[in-house]
Design an enzyme around this catalytic site. Structure first.
Site, PDB file in Angstrom:
ATOM      1  N   HIS A  81      41.960 -31.088 -43.690  1.00 15.17           N
ATOM      2  CA  HIS A  81      43.344 -31.207 -43.226  1.00 15.17           C
ATOM      3  C   HIS A  81      44.306 -30.420 -44.120  1.00 15.17           C
ATOM      4  CE1 HIS A  81      42.704 -34.566 -40.268  1.00 15.17           C
ATOM      5  NE2 HIS A  81      41.673 -34.807 -41.038  1.00 15.17           N
ATOM      6  N   ASN A 154      44.321 -39.741 -36.221  1.00 16.83           N
ATOM      7  CA  ASN A 154      44.111 -38.456 -35.545  1.00 16.83           C
ATOM      8  C   ASN A 154      44.678 -38.517 -34.129  1.00 16.83           C
ATOM      9  OD1 ASN A 154      42.762 -37.100 -37.619  1.00 16.83           O
ATOM     10  ND2 ASN A 154      40.734 -37.700 -36.908  1.00 16.83           N
TER      11      ASN A 154
HETATM   12 FE1  HDD Z   1      40.098 -38.248 -43.586  1.00 12.05          FE
HETATM   13  C1  HDD Z   1      42.457 -36.352 -45.103  1.00 12.05           C
HETATM   14  C2  HDD Z   1      42.148 -38.578 -40.833  1.00 12.05           C
HETATM   15  C3  HDD Z   1      37.609 -39.913 -41.924  1.00 12.05           C
HETATM   16  C4  HDD Z   1      38.289 -38.317 -46.411  1.00 12.05           C
HETATM   17  N1  HDD Z   1      41.929 -37.571 -43.063  1.00 12.05           N
HETATM   18  C5  HDD Z   1      42.756 -36.815 -43.836  1.00 12.05           C
HETATM   19  C6  HDD Z   1      43.983 -36.564 -43.143  1.00 12.05           C
HETATM   20  C7  HDD Z   1      43.896 -37.194 -41.936  1.00 12.05           C
HETATM   21  C8  HDD Z   1      42.600 -37.836 -41.898  1.00 12.05           C
HETATM   22  C9  HDD Z   1      44.946 -37.216 -40.852  1.00 12.05           C
HETATM   23  C10 HDD Z   1      45.140 -35.725 -43.657  1.00 12.05           C
HETATM   24  C11 HDD Z   1      46.135 -36.577 -44.387  1.00 12.05           C
HETATM   25  C12 HDD Z   1      47.316 -35.736 -44.813  1.00 12.05           C
HETATM   26  O1  HDD Z   1      48.042 -35.263 -43.931  1.00 12.05           O
HETATM   27  O2  HDD Z   1      47.501 -35.582 -46.014  1.00 12.05           O
HETATM   28  N2  HDD Z   1      39.886 -39.009 -41.719  1.00 12.05           N
HETATM   29  C13 HDD Z   1      40.870 -39.140 -40.783  1.00 12.05           C
HETATM   30  C14 HDD Z   1      40.410 -39.970 -39.701  1.00 12.05           C
HETATM   31  C15 HDD Z   1      39.125 -40.336 -40.002  1.00 12.05           C
HETATM   32  C16 HDD Z   1      38.801 -39.738 -41.280  1.00 12.05           C
HETATM   33  C17 HDD Z   1      41.226 -40.376 -38.487  1.00 12.05           C
HETATM   34  C18 HDD Z   1      38.199 -41.213 -39.221  1.00 12.05           C
HETATM   35  C19 HDD Z   1      38.547 -42.345 -38.730  1.00 12.05           C
HETATM   36  N3  HDD Z   1      38.272 -38.956 -44.067  1.00 12.05           N
HETATM   37  C20 HDD Z   1      37.405 -39.633 -43.253  1.00 12.05           C
HETATM   38  C21 HDD Z   1      36.244 -40.053 -44.011  1.00 12.05           C
HETATM   39  C22 HDD Z   1      36.443 -39.612 -45.297  1.00 12.05           C
HETATM   40  C23 HDD Z   1      37.716 -38.926 -45.302  1.00 12.05           C
HETATM   41  C24 HDD Z   1      35.078 -40.842 -43.459  1.00 12.05           C
HETATM   42  C25 HDD Z   1      35.588 -39.761 -46.510  1.00 12.05           C
HETATM   43  C26 HDD Z   1      34.692 -40.674 -46.724  1.00 12.05           C
HETATM   44  N4  HDD Z   1      40.298 -37.397 -45.410  1.00 12.05           N
HETATM   45  C27 HDD Z   1      39.448 -37.611 -46.433  1.00 12.05           C
HETATM   46  C28 HDD Z   1      39.918 -36.991 -47.727  1.00 12.05           C
HETATM   47  C29 HDD Z   1      41.277 -36.378 -47.300  1.00 12.05           C
HETATM   48  C30 HDD Z   1      41.356 -36.692 -45.837  1.00 12.05           C
HETATM   49  C31 HDD Z   1      38.948 -36.118 -48.417  1.00 12.05           C
HETATM   50  C32 HDD Z   1      41.570 -34.934 -47.669  1.00 12.05           C
HETATM   51  C33 HDD Z   1      42.994 -34.886 -48.133  1.00 12.05           C
HETATM   52  C34 HDD Z   1      43.361 -36.272 -48.267  1.00 12.05           C
HETATM   53  O3  HDD Z   1      42.326 -37.071 -47.928  1.00 12.05           O
HETATM   54  O4  HDD Z   1      44.423 -36.696 -48.644  1.00 12.05           O
HETATM   55  O5  HDD Z   1      40.057 -37.963 -48.678  1.00 12.05           O
END
Ligand code: HDD
Length: 699
Positions: A81, A154
């Site tokens: 993202h 999402n």
């Molecule tokens: Fe995630 C970012 C949405 C599963 C680990 N995720 C991130 C962002 C969104 C989502 C909208 C951007 C946030 C922003 O604008 O800063 N992610 C989801 C949704 C998921 C999902 C709807 C399923 C229901 N994500 C998911 C899993 C993991 C992560 C299973 C890890 C185990 N997601 C992350 C992250 C991020 C991220 C690596 C990258 C940047 C951040 O978190 O802030 O931790």
């Protein structure tokens, strides 16, 4: 810290940010970061005379500070993202949910809660294009009076995987491949589809991402879903499982794939500009907020597990209860300290809301906090955009890089002899975890209901309209055509026969797979509510904030131009004049108009509809290949096209119509496939009422 008097008001966060906001237009002299006024920021201190420029001096503390600050401007982009844009807004509750929760934001109808929302794509880097085929992030930070509540959702209600331990794999598979860092902003490559085949649990989600949902027309025209299952806890301590829904007032609309591809090059910032322009013009995007609720004791009554993030809760079984509204109404002042530094955590919940054992959510609750540390440092929650608007203090959480809060007092531990900074009881608003009973063996496994992977994928596909199904087939074909490893595309086309045999056959034919002879799983044709995006059209078609182009060259009919422009503008459309040249175009009657763009600077793809007034300018327009392409391309993308008088034969020729049906007998207006031509004035054209975006997303 003293309570922010605005903590329950919609502008509470705005007020909070003012103490860190400065304005370059405040007529202040330029200084170093230590506050000394600078006399010459343009030349490095050096040995120099009239004839010879000598060496630059290391002594120049001003130049060194400037260069050193620049050298360290970049921070790591989000690991997923990375590409995104954000805006401020407010949340308003119109019906209390006190029967299911004690959370203030969901029970107190008198307050307005400030919020920040960041939209994003998943795969691409920070500089990638907006209109790629991808899931869109929908992350909201609600600055509630009881602390920040983050809904990190999402625009698609399900996810690829069930267990968060698989997240690095699914993301590695979609990101650019490791040996050559290709492709950018696309899932159309071997590794992604290899992974998709290997994990049948993704089958439901990959129907959604191959649908039009993954190429939205605008962030303002998408649904938002919390995706994971959370819990709501009421005063009596009873628990309901909950899913969060946001439904846009403007309806759900998509680009067509050809448009999305072209806009990616023509205007990679299309979505972020669209959001900023609408807010700037005072057309604030709004979403209805709703809950789907399952009482804890009924969670076993479904054929799927309500804690499985690869499943939706069918609305026929669990209706959405709409209780509030969200609005975006203010653009950021500066991108980096607001949109880039905002950091969300699924673990940020407030009293009255709790987690569930959703195995995806559980891992997310670890990952978000952790990733912010590598991106922003351990004190990321202190950053202005992230700090709450309610009072907050922990005498234990201290120090670390970037700490700037000063906490007075002699103790930094609890309990302490002063009883300083005591915890709160539940009655005082303290967060108390729901006392859930647990049983089971310690194992690396999921319970049985998680093992069914195809039913809802079939229901989703069955529920689409024919044109949406066609788009799914085309999307699979595009994606698998980009895979050059036959193992990958052959397996995937075979997998599609577990969804729909015709779909599998079409895709196999296009991409070179083996045509499957029979379905891997019988499809009984079951459909469900709320899956086709055509169900989310606004009740009454509106043109508010739609981008409408008027094409002009020298010799246009001034009256037909201005009347249409005024009427469209009054109805809230964003009207752009596209001329033969931006130096000015002259009407038949002599008036000069300065266009917003010349015909090659902005293409039909960037607009929702096109109008060509009559006049002698048609002679010039019809000799110009780019103008001609404007019309035929808009027609191919099923946009509303309107023309008047001399423009009629020009348009008819471009769209390949030899005969145009007369829409209403006795009317001088003709309508065919959404194209209206006529010989009246511009207002009578509008009365037909189809100059609008209704046809969008149907190509
Ligand atoms: Fe995630 C970012 C949405 C599963 C680990 N995720 C991130 C962002 C969104 C989502 C909208 C951007 C946030 C922003 O604008 O800063 N992610 C989801 C949704 C998921 C999902 C709807 C399923 C229901 N994500 C998911 C899993 C993991 C992560 C299973 C890890 C185990 N997601 C992350 C992250 C991020 C991220 C690596 C990258 C940047 C951040 O978190 O802030 O931790």
């Amino acid at each position: 810290m003293a309570a922010n008097p605005n903590s329950k008001a919609a502008d509470g966060k705005h007020a909070d940010l003012q103490r860190d906001t400065v304005d370059v237009h405040d007529k202040q002299h330029m200084t170093t970061d230590h506050g000394v006024k600078i006399s010459n920021p343009d030349q490095w201190l050096r040995i120099v005379d009239e004839k010879k420029t000598g060496p630059s001096l290391l002594e120049d503390q001003i130049a060194r500070e400037k260069i050193m600050r620049f050298d360290h401007e970049r921070i790591p982009e989000r690991v997923v993202h990375a590409r995104g844009t954000g805006a401020f807004g407010k949340f308003k509750l119109y019906e209390s949910a006190a029967d299911v929760t004690t959370a203030g934001i969901l029970t107190d109808t008198s307050r307005e809660t400030p919020l920040f929302l960041r939209f994003s794509t998943v795969q691409g880097s920070k500089g990638s294009a907006d209109t790629v085929r991808d899931v869109r992030g929908f992350a909201i930070k609600m600055y509630t009076a009881e602390g920040n509540w983050d809904i990190v959702g999402n625009n698609i209600p399900v996810f690829f995987i069930q267990d968060s331990i698989k997240f690095p794999d699914v993301i590695h598979s979609v990101k650019p491949e490791p040996h050559n860092e290709v492709p950018q902003g696309q899932s159309a490559h071997n590794n992604f589809w290899d992974f998709q085949y290997m994990h049948s649990e993704v089958t439901h989600m990959n129907q959604w991402i191959m649908s039009d949902r993954a190429i939205p027309r605008s962030f303002r025209m998408m649904q938002g879903f919390g995706v994971n299952t959370y819990s709501l806890i009421n005063k009596a301590g009873k628990r309901h499982f909950v899913k969060f829904h946001f439904t846009p007032e403007l309806g759900v609309h998509s680009l067509v794939w050809d448009e999305a591809l072209k806009i990616g090059g023509q205007d990679p910032d299309f979505h972020r500009k669209d959001l900023m322009e609408a807010i700037e013009a005072g057309h604030f995007p709004r979403w209805k907020f709703g809950l789907q609720l399952i009482p804890e004791e009924k969670a076993d009554n479904f054929e799927f597990d309500p804690l499985d993030a690869t499943k939706v809760w069918p609305e026929e079984l669990v209706p959405i209860r709409y209780i509030g509204e969200m609005e975006l109404n203010r653009n950021v002042d500066e991108f980096f300290p607001q949109t880039e530094q905002v950091a969300f955590c699924t673990s940020h919940i407030v009293p009255g809301i709790d987690f569930s054992d959703d195995p995806l959510l559980q891992g997310r609750n670890f990952s978000y906090f952790d990733t912010q540390i590598s991106r922003l440092g351990p004190n990321w929650e202190e950053l202005p955009i992230n700090r709450p608007v309610c009072p907050y203090m922990s005498l234990v959480n201290r120090d670390g890089q970037g700490r700037h809060r000063i906490t007075k007092g002699k103790v930094n531990y609890w309990p302490n002899r002063f009883e300083a900074n005591p915890p709160a009881t539940a009655e005082q608003g303290g967060f108390v975890t729901y006392p859930q009973k647990q049983q089971g063996a310690k194992k690396r496994a999921l319970s049985d209901k998680f093992k069914e992977h195809f039913n809802q994928a079939q229901v989703f596909y069955n529920s689409l309209s024919p044109i949406e199904k066609l788009h799914v087939a085309k999307a699979f074909s595009f994606e698998l055509d980009h895979c050059d490893d036959p193992v990958v595309y052959k397996r995937m086309t075979e997998r599609l026969s577990a969804i729909d045999l015709d779909l599998a056959k079409t895709v196999a034919k296009n991409v070179g797979g083996d045509t499957p002879a029979k379905s891997l799983k019988e499809n009984k044709g079951t459909k469900a509510k709320g899956l086709s995006q055509l169900e989310y059209m606004p009740e009454k078609p509106i043109i508010t904030t739609r981008r409408i182009a008027i094409l002009l060259a020298d010799g246009f009919d001034f009256n037909q131009y201005t009347t249409m422009k005024e009427v469209l503008g009054e109805r809230g459309a964003f009207v752009f004049t596209i001329g033969a040249q931006r130096q000015g175009v002259t009407a038949e009657s002599g008036q000069k108009v300065i266009p917003d763009h010349f015909y090659s600077g902005a293409r039909s793809t960037l607009f929702d509809a096109v109008y060509v007034p009559g006049g002698k300018h048609i002679q010039a327009l019809s000799k110009n290949g780019v103008f001609k392409h404007w019309i035929s391309e808009a027609f191919a993308h099923l946009k509303a096209i309107a023309g008047a008088n001399e423009a009629v034969p020009f348009i008819e020729r471009q769209i390949g119509l030899s005969e145009v049906e007369v829409a209403k007998s006795g009317s001088p207006l003709k309508e065919s496939y959404g194209v209206i031509t006529g010989y009246g004035d511009a207002v009578s054209l509008l009365k037909v009422g189809t100059v609008g975006p209704d046809a969008k997303g149907l190509a």
